[in-house]
Every structure is written in C-alpha cells, then in structure tokens.
Write a protein that holds these residues in place. Sequence first.
Motif, PDB file in Angstrom:
ATOM      1  N   THR A 478      97.541  19.597 -31.079  1.00  0.00           N
ATOM      2  CA  THR A 478      97.241  18.168 -31.181  1.00  0.00           C
ATOM      3  C   THR A 478      96.025  17.796 -30.351  1.00  0.00           C
ATOM      4  O   THR A 478      95.136  17.060 -30.805  1.00  0.00           O
ATOM      5  N   TRP A 479      95.976  18.310 -29.111  1.00  0.00           N
ATOM      6  CA  TRP A 479      94.856  17.940 -28.246  1.00  0.00           C
ATOM      7  C   TRP A 479      93.531  18.427 -28.818  1.00  0.00           C
ATOM      8  O   TRP A 479      92.518  17.718 -28.769  1.00  0.00           O
ATOM      9  N   ALA A 480      93.518  19.617 -29.388  1.00  0.00           N
ATOM     10  CA  ALA A 480      92.280  20.125 -29.967  1.00  0.00           C
ATOM     11  C   ALA A 480      91.790  19.212 -31.087  1.00  0.00           C
ATOM     12  O   ALA A 480      90.589  18.930 -31.214  1.00  0.00           O
ATOM     13  N   ASP A 481      92.732  18.694 -31.913  1.00  0.00           N
ATOM     14  CA  ASP A 481      92.344  17.784 -32.987  1.00  0.00           C
ATOM     15  C   ASP A 481      91.816  16.462 -32.430  1.00  0.00           C
ATOM     16  O   ASP A 481      90.844  15.901 -32.951  1.00  0.00           O
ATOM     17  N   LEU A 482      92.452  15.960 -31.379  1.00  0.00           N
ATOM     18  CA  LEU A 482      91.977  14.716 -30.764  1.00  0.00           C
ATOM     19  C   LEU A 482      90.569  14.894 -30.191  1.00  0.00           C
ATOM     20  O   LEU A 482      89.698  14.034 -30.356  1.00  0.00           O
ATOM     21  N   ARG A 483      90.357  16.015 -29.516  1.00  0.00           N
ATOM     22  CA  ARG A 483      89.042  16.274 -28.929  1.00  0.00           C
ATOM     23  C   ARG A 483      87.983  16.420 -30.012  1.00  0.00           C
ATOM     24  O   ARG A 483      86.866  15.904 -29.884  1.00  0.00           O
ATOM     25  N   ASP A 484      88.333  17.103 -31.111  1.00  0.00           N
ATOM     26  CA  ASP A 484      87.365  17.272 -32.193  1.00  0.00           C
ATOM     27  C   ASP A 484      87.007  15.931 -32.825  1.00  0.00           C
ATOM     28  O   ASP A 484      85.864  15.721 -33.250  1.00  0.00           O
ATOM     29  N   HIS A 485      87.983  15.031 -32.877  1.00  0.00           N
ATOM     30  CA  HIS A 485      87.724  13.738 -33.519  1.00  0.00           C
ATOM     31  C   HIS A 485      86.907  12.810 -32.625  1.00  0.00           C
ATOM     32  O   HIS A 485      85.953  12.179 -33.080  1.00  0.00           O
ATOM     33  N   PHE A 486      87.276  12.715 -31.344  1.00  0.00           N
ATOM     34  CA  PHE A 486      86.653  11.733 -30.455  1.00  0.00           C
ATOM     35  C   PHE A 486      85.481  12.293 -29.648  1.00  0.00           C
ATOM     36  O   PHE A 486      84.667  11.527 -29.138  1.00  0.00           O
ATOM     37  N   GLY A 487      85.417  13.611 -29.485  1.00  0.00           N
ATOM     38  CA  GLY A 487      84.334  14.180 -28.681  1.00  0.00           C
ATOM     39  C   GLY A 487      84.430  13.729 -27.232  1.00  0.00           C
ATOM     40  O   GLY A 487      85.490  13.743 -26.622  1.00  0.00           O
ATOM     41  N   ASP A 488      83.287  13.270 -26.683  1.00  0.00           N
ATOM     42  CA  ASP A 488      83.279  12.867 -25.275  1.00  0.00           C
ATOM     43  C   ASP A 488      83.764  11.426 -25.070  1.00  0.00           C
ATOM     44  O   ASP A 488      83.663  10.886 -23.969  1.00  0.00           O
ATOM     45  N   ARG A 489      84.331  10.819 -26.127  1.00  0.00           N
ATOM     46  CA  ARG A 489      84.882   9.463 -25.974  1.00  0.00           C
ATOM     47  C   ARG A 489      86.347   9.480 -25.536  1.00  0.00           C
ATOM     48  O   ARG A 489      86.963   8.436 -25.437  1.00  0.00           O
ATOM     49  N   ILE A 490      86.900  10.663 -25.288  1.00  0.00           N
ATOM     50  CA  ILE A 490      88.307  10.742 -24.924  1.00  0.00           C
ATOM     51  C   ILE A 490      88.490  11.645 -23.721  1.00  0.00           C
ATOM     52  O   ILE A 490      87.743  12.621 -23.529  1.00  0.00           O
ATOM     53  N   ARG A 491      89.427  11.286 -22.872  1.00  0.00           N
ATOM     54  CA  ARG A 491      89.834  12.157 -21.776  1.00  0.00           C
ATOM     55  C   ARG A 491      91.329  12.410 -21.898  1.00  0.00           C
ATOM     56  O   ARG A 491      92.091  11.546 -22.321  1.00  0.00           O
ATOM     57  N   TYR A 492      91.718  13.615 -21.531  1.00  0.00           N
ATOM     58  CA  TYR A 492      93.099  14.071 -21.698  1.00  0.00           C
ATOM     59  C   TYR A 492      93.659  14.384 -20.320  1.00  0.00           C
ATOM     60  O   TYR A 492      93.055  15.133 -19.548  1.00  0.00           O
TER      61      TYR A 492
END
Length: 619
Positions: A478-492
């Motif tokens: 899931t996290w990989a998909d979130l990172r791919d979608h948002f790029g540097d606009r998201i922090r985990y």
Amino acid sequence: MDHVPVDRDATPGPARRLLDRLRSEEGSALLLLGAALVALLWANSPVSGAYVHLWETPVVVEAGALRFDMDLHHWVNDGLMVVFFFVVGLEVRQELALGSLRQRRHRLVPLVAGTVGVLVPAAIYLAVAGGTAPEGWGVVVGTDTAFLLGVLALVGPAMSNQLRVFLLTLSVVDDFLAVTIIGVVYSDEVRVGPLALAGACLVVLWLLGRTREWRSGPYVVAVVVLWGATVQAGVHPSLAGMLAGLLVPAAATERTAVLHAKSLFRDYWQSPDAGAARTVRLGLARSISVNQRLHEALRAPVSLVVVPVFALANAGIDLRGDALGAAFGSVVLWGVVAGLVVGKLVGICLGTWAALRMRLGGLPDGVGPGSVVGGAALSGIGFTVSLLIVDLAFDDEAAAQAATVGVLVAMVASSLVGWAAFRVARVRFGETSADLPVTLTPPVDVGRDHVHGNPEAPFTVVEYLDFQCPFCARATGTWADLRDHFGDRIRYVVRHLPLEDVHPQAFVAALAAEAAHRQGRFWEMHDVLFANQARLELEDLRGYAAELGLDLERFDADLADPELAERVRSDAESGGAGGARGTPTFFLNGVRHRGPHDARTLVAALEASTPDVSARRRS
C-alpha cells in the motif's frame, strides 16, 4: 511512474446514489417505515379489498408427494423471513468468531443486558395483559435490529460506532432468545419424521463446517432442505434459519489465501481467457470465509426486499370505523406498549447496571451511561419480530389488531424516548460521541517519529503497525502505491502497535526496529522484518542485524534497554488514545481512517480532504 488510478470527477448517477442511500442503515429504516405506511394506507383505502386478497392468494408448490400449500402471507412470513433470520445467524457466528462476542469481557455485559431485556418486558406484559391474552407475551421480547440501527443513525450521536457494536451484540442475544421462543412456543403440532430430517440437515451443516468446505453451494442446499423439513414438521422455520446461520463457519482472511488469489489473477493478466477467469473467481471466493460471502450476498436483498415486503404484508391493519378506538381500549395494546417501551428500557438498563456491578466486564470505550439509556430506549422498536409473533400468537382478530397497533405505537414512542435520552446525554452530561477517538495523539513529531518521504509534505499518513500483521502497508504494498501516486507530496510515519495476544513475536520485532534506528537503519530493518514475517525469533533478528552490517554487541544491548521497550509501549498507548484497536490503523492528516485501507481508497480519502476538492463537492 505508475499511479493508483483514481477517478476524481466520476460521480454516480441518481439511481446509483438512491440505491447506495437505501443500503445505508438510515435508508433501510426509512424504506421499512415507508413500506409500513404504504400497507396502512392501502389497508384503509377504497381498494383495501385488493390488499386483503393479495396476501390471501394461494401458492402451491408440489414435488412428488411433497406439497407446500400456503397463502402468499405465509410464504412471506414462513419463507422469506427465514432468509432474514439466516442472515441474523450469520452475523451472530461472525461476532462469536471475530467480533465483539469473541472475548469474554466484551460479551458478558450485553449478554446479561440482553437476557434481562427479554425477561422484564415479558413480565410487564403479563402484569398488564396476562389476564386477558397471556399468549401475547412473546410479542414484546424481540428487537428489530435493522430498525434500531437505522433510527440510531438518525437520532443518536454523530459518531456512535462503539454504541452500535454494543447494541448489535445485545440484539444478537435478543434475537436468539426471540427466535428460540418462536420455534418452541409458537410452533404447530410437531411431526417426528420431518423433524428428524431437519436435525440431519443441521448435522450436515456442522460437518460441512468441520471439514472446512469453502463452496457456498452445499450450505445453500442444506439450508433449503432444512427449511422444507421444518415447515413440514410444524416447527416455525425462523428457528431453523437462525441455527443454520450459526453453523456456517466464519474465519479471518489469511494472507496466504490472498497471495494465492493474487497469483491466480497474475495468470489471468498474462493469459486472459474464460478458464483463467473462472479460476480467479474460485480463488477469490476461497480466500474469504463462506459465512462472509453468504452474508455479503444476502445482506442487501434482505434489507431492500425481504424486510420491506414483510412490513407490507403485516402492517396493513384496517383502522376505519371504531377499530382504532377499540384497539386503544384494549388491554393488549397497552401491554405491548408497556412491555416494549418501558420493559426494554428498564430491562436493558437494569441488566447493564447489574453486569457492571458484578464486574463481568465494562462498557465499550467511548460509550457513556446516557448513550446506554438512549440505546436501551431504541431497543423497544420490535417491529419485525413483534409483528411475526403477533401473527403466530393470536387467534382472536381483535386482539391481533390491538397488538399490531401497539407495536406501531411502541415503535414511535421508543424512537422519541431514545431521541430525548440522547439529547439529555449530550446537553446535560456532555456525551457528544459514543465512539472511539479519531484524532492522532500526539501529533507527528519529526524529531521523534519515523518519517519516510518529504518531512514538509502536505499529505501525512501515519500507520500503527505490527511486524507480524499480514495486512500492514509494507506487507501489502500500500505504501509503495501511495508514494508512487503522490511523490514528494506525501510523508509516511510509522508507530508501533504490537498485538501480543495474537502475534507473540511482534513486540521483540518492534524492539529490533528501534535498536536498528539507534544505528541509523530503521527503515532497512523495517523492510527486512516485513519480508520475513514468519521468522521473527531472537536469533532471526540478530541474523538480520548482521546482514544489515549493524554492530551486534550494541544491537543486543539496545534490545535489553528499558527505554526502547518504553518507546514501543508509548507508541501503543498513543494508538489507543487515538482509537486504534488493531493493525493496520491509518491516520490521514491527523484523523483516523475508518473503512477499507487499500491504496485506491486511501488516495481518494487524502485527496478528498484538500480544500479545493471539498469546495468543488459543496458546489
């Protein structure tokens, strides 16, 4: 870069929006109420004869020497309603296996409250109307779960999920006792042969569960034969429906089954054809328990068709002339109203108080006494089960009519009393919610928390995880998909919530991750632990540390450091303060996410929280 596909602008059409609305608990309650009002208006209209003749229409089904000869009204009450009670049984089995009835401390309070909430109404009815119509005591023992939850959504606190679970558990006890009463007290003369066949069907259902049969077909065949046998035996089939649902096994989804289904879909992706598609469907079905699949398939038809049709068939009473005055002059009506409105409220509150005094358990987190009173009042809505017992209990038409009016009056009165109780609880006692907290506590601290991605990103996902949890973000991707979608606009951000009662190595695995953090390798250890969830013994952890090039002597010393253990417990306590009770639990921009946690859903929830999307939706 691949992205999780999210259709931001697609909106469902009017028909789909209406269907989704009706599937909600509020919508189901309104649909049920609408069907009851239609029945009343029809039965009191110039074409009331058509209403009567419709339900008296004979319907005969013959198969050889086997004959089912009933009018349409009995086909609804003895046929369709079996599906309703079967779904109730499925829900009870789910609660026993996976839900609120699984742990003793969670089930004893509603168990006692539900039992007393059956005995007190029956006693009050007998005290009021026992001298005139004692056979009607069963009318006041049941609660209409669908109506209860629907009205709760309308008049209860805006956030009431924990109260909902408590009332659902209580109504499970209530329904089981009510159906048992129907099957034992209100059944016709019993015939031994068909009854023996019904018993054999129950044994078959038990054996199917014991042998872990995953196909739904054999269960459906056994239930249909069971229904026919109980009808022929003279036992009311509602009991058979409930028992059948209880015997259909429920189990948590296993990660291995999900991975197997994923591999089958990969085969279909590479070579799409009908055979591969069928294999995928079977693999998906096998990954989910047969109980959950049957419940999902039947839940909507029951709420949208079965229960409204039952209301249409049973709520139509002729109130013209002096019929309404006669009903209000009948002691039966007042016995029903007193039993449901007063008896349920007093019985459930008394049972809850007694269970708490005996320290058998506690109220769910976030549920106050005022909310319990409001929920107890709403439990006086006995519509479905009560009307079914009215049809079975009374031979006298006037008494049956008075009891039916009493059920309708009690439904309105219980709703009003419940609304008043919730209002007093909110204004006088500050009970604005009956649910777990939803706010991340404490907020993200980039100096303390483990932050992956841009520390100043506008989107924040905090996951409370357990390194043995097979459905956490790293395990599912899931996290990989979130990172791919948002790029540097998201922090985990990850925090620990080791579930030691089910995952015995989770706590020491969390310590290993924190020990690696002291050597600057938290995220590397995080990935290794998730990649090796089946091997998290101490020696395995030391091996992973060696593979990562960590100082083993320092690693061992840090594992034994009480400060690291306190760090892990502190994370777990913060999760509890924010309402996290299992893993994975996600907080999106500081608010606990409820519902599915696949990447597509999380992306949509994050993007819907932005000001521009919110403004566009309002417009």
